[in-house]
Design a protein around this motif. Sequence first.
Motif, PDB file in Angstrom:
ATOM      1  N   GLU A   1       0.836  -1.208   0.000  1.00 36.56           N
ATOM      2  CA  GLU A   1       0.000   0.000   0.000  1.00 36.56           C
ATOM      3  C   GLU A   1       0.870   1.257   0.000  1.00 36.56           C
ATOM      4  OE1 GLU A   1      -3.566   0.126   2.587  1.00 36.56           O
ATOM      5  OE2 GLU A   1      -2.984  -1.931   3.125  1.00 36.56           O
ATOM      6  N   ASP A   2       1.930   1.270   0.822  1.00 33.80           N
ATOM      7  CA  ASP A   2       2.826   2.434   0.890  1.00 33.80           C
ATOM      8  C   ASP A   2       3.495   2.692  -0.462  1.00 33.80           C
ATOM      9  OD1 ASP A   2       2.222   2.727   3.573  1.00 33.80           O
ATOM     10  OD2 ASP A   2       4.113   1.859   4.281  1.00 33.80           O
ATOM     11  N   LYS A   3       3.937   1.620  -1.117  1.00 30.47           N
ATOM     12  CA  LYS A   3       4.587   1.775  -2.419  1.00 30.47           C
ATOM     13  C   LYS A   3       3.606   2.338  -3.449  1.00 30.47           C
ATOM     14  CE  LYS A   3       7.984  -1.983  -1.913  1.00 30.47           C
ATOM     15  NZ  LYS A   3       8.430  -3.259  -2.522  1.00 30.47           N
ATOM     16  N   ALA A   4       2.373   1.826  -3.458  1.00 30.47           N
ATOM     17  CA  ALA A   4       1.366   2.325  -4.397  1.00 30.47           C
ATOM     18  C   ALA A   4       1.069   3.800  -4.116  1.00 30.47           C
ATOM     19  CB  ALA A   4       0.089   1.486  -4.307  1.00 30.47           C
ATOM     20  N   ARG A   5       0.939   4.159  -2.847  1.00 29.16           N
ATOM     21  CA  ARG A   5       0.629   5.550  -2.487  1.00 29.16           C
ATOM     22  C   ARG A   5       1.775   6.485  -2.900  1.00 29.16           C
ATOM     23  NH1 ARG A   5      -3.489   6.872  -0.562  1.00 29.16           N
ATOM     24  NH2 ARG A   5      -3.904   4.937   0.565  1.00 29.16           N
ATOM     25  N   SER A   6       3.003   6.057  -2.697  1.00 28.74           N
ATOM     26  CA  SER A   6       4.159   6.866  -3.116  1.00 28.74           C
ATOM     27  C   SER A   6       4.140   7.086  -4.624  1.00 28.74           C
ATOM     28  CB  SER A   6       5.473   6.183  -2.739  1.00 28.74           C
ATOM     29  OG  SER A   6       5.645   6.151  -1.359  1.00 28.74           O
ATOM     30  N   ALA A   7       3.927   6.010  -5.373  1.00 25.50           N
ATOM     31  CA  ALA A   7       3.893   6.108  -6.835  1.00 25.50           C
ATOM     32  C   ALA A   7       2.768   7.033  -7.297  1.00 25.50           C
ATOM     33  CB  ALA A   7       3.730   4.723  -7.452  1.00 25.50           C
ATOM     34  N   LEU A   8       1.639   6.975  -6.619  1.00 27.67           N
ATOM     35  CA  LEU A   8       0.503   7.819  -6.971  1.00 27.67           C
ATOM     36  C   LEU A   8       0.757   9.278  -6.597  1.00 27.67           C
ATOM     37  CD1 LEU A   8      -2.462   8.015  -7.962  1.00 27.67           C
ATOM     38  CD2 LEU A   8      -3.130   7.690  -5.578  1.00 27.67           C
ATOM     39  N   ASP A   9       1.138   9.508  -5.358  1.00 31.80           N
ATOM     40  CA  ASP A   9       1.314  10.879  -4.878  1.00 31.80           C
ATOM     41  C   ASP A   9       2.409  11.639  -5.613  1.00 31.80           C
ATOM     42  OD1 ASP A   9      -0.707  10.406  -3.070  1.00 31.80           O
ATOM     43  OD2 ASP A   9       0.615  10.302  -1.318  1.00 31.80           O
ATOM     44  N   TYR A  10       3.479  10.938  -5.970  1.00 28.77           N
ATOM     45  CA  TYR A  10       4.603  11.599  -6.626  1.00 28.77           C
ATOM     46  C   TYR A  10       4.632  11.360  -8.135  1.00 28.77           C
ATOM     47  CZ  TYR A  10       6.283  12.766  -1.998  1.00 28.77           C
ATOM     48  OH  TYR A  10       6.393  13.287  -0.736  1.00 28.77           O
TER      49      TYR A  10
END
Length: 168
Positions: free
Chosen positions: A92-101
């Motif tokens: 989830e953290d990796k997906a959120r990072s990819a999305l946010d940035y």
Amino acid sequence: MKTQSKSVLASILAIAIAAATASAQQAPTAPPTTPYGAPIGLEAAKRVMAAAEAEAMKNDWGIAIAILDSTGHIVMLHRLDNTQYGPIGVAEDKARSALDYRRPTKVFEDLVAQGGIGMRTLALRGASPLVGGIPLIADNKVVGAIGVSGATTVQDGQVAKAGAEAAK
């Protein structure tokens, strides 16, 4: 002796200039300008998940896969059989990072690995410096992101890439 000293000094200066130039070339790049699009739908998310799962199962890797839509909400989350529980949150953290940035998390891992100025990446809120998060792009817009965790970072990245390619 003076000629030798000048030669050594010139060599040291050349090395310092080369190192500074290499450092400057590896400075962080400007953020991507790919706009956010409408959130990925369930059918498209199922295609992404199926491609990612197929890659993981083909290689017998126990992983967790998270798919977020462009608003940051979870659309799908799968933990393959016999996978630890820890990778769920990491995916989830990796997906959120990819999305946010709006960029693959490998970018952050590479910056941290460079050391020096790249270490500032660790201060970015929510920027996971681990391979395995990739934005999902459709019609040249970010429609969501996939995050994969549970195997090695290279393997996580391979599974995430297989999923992301199915979003196009």
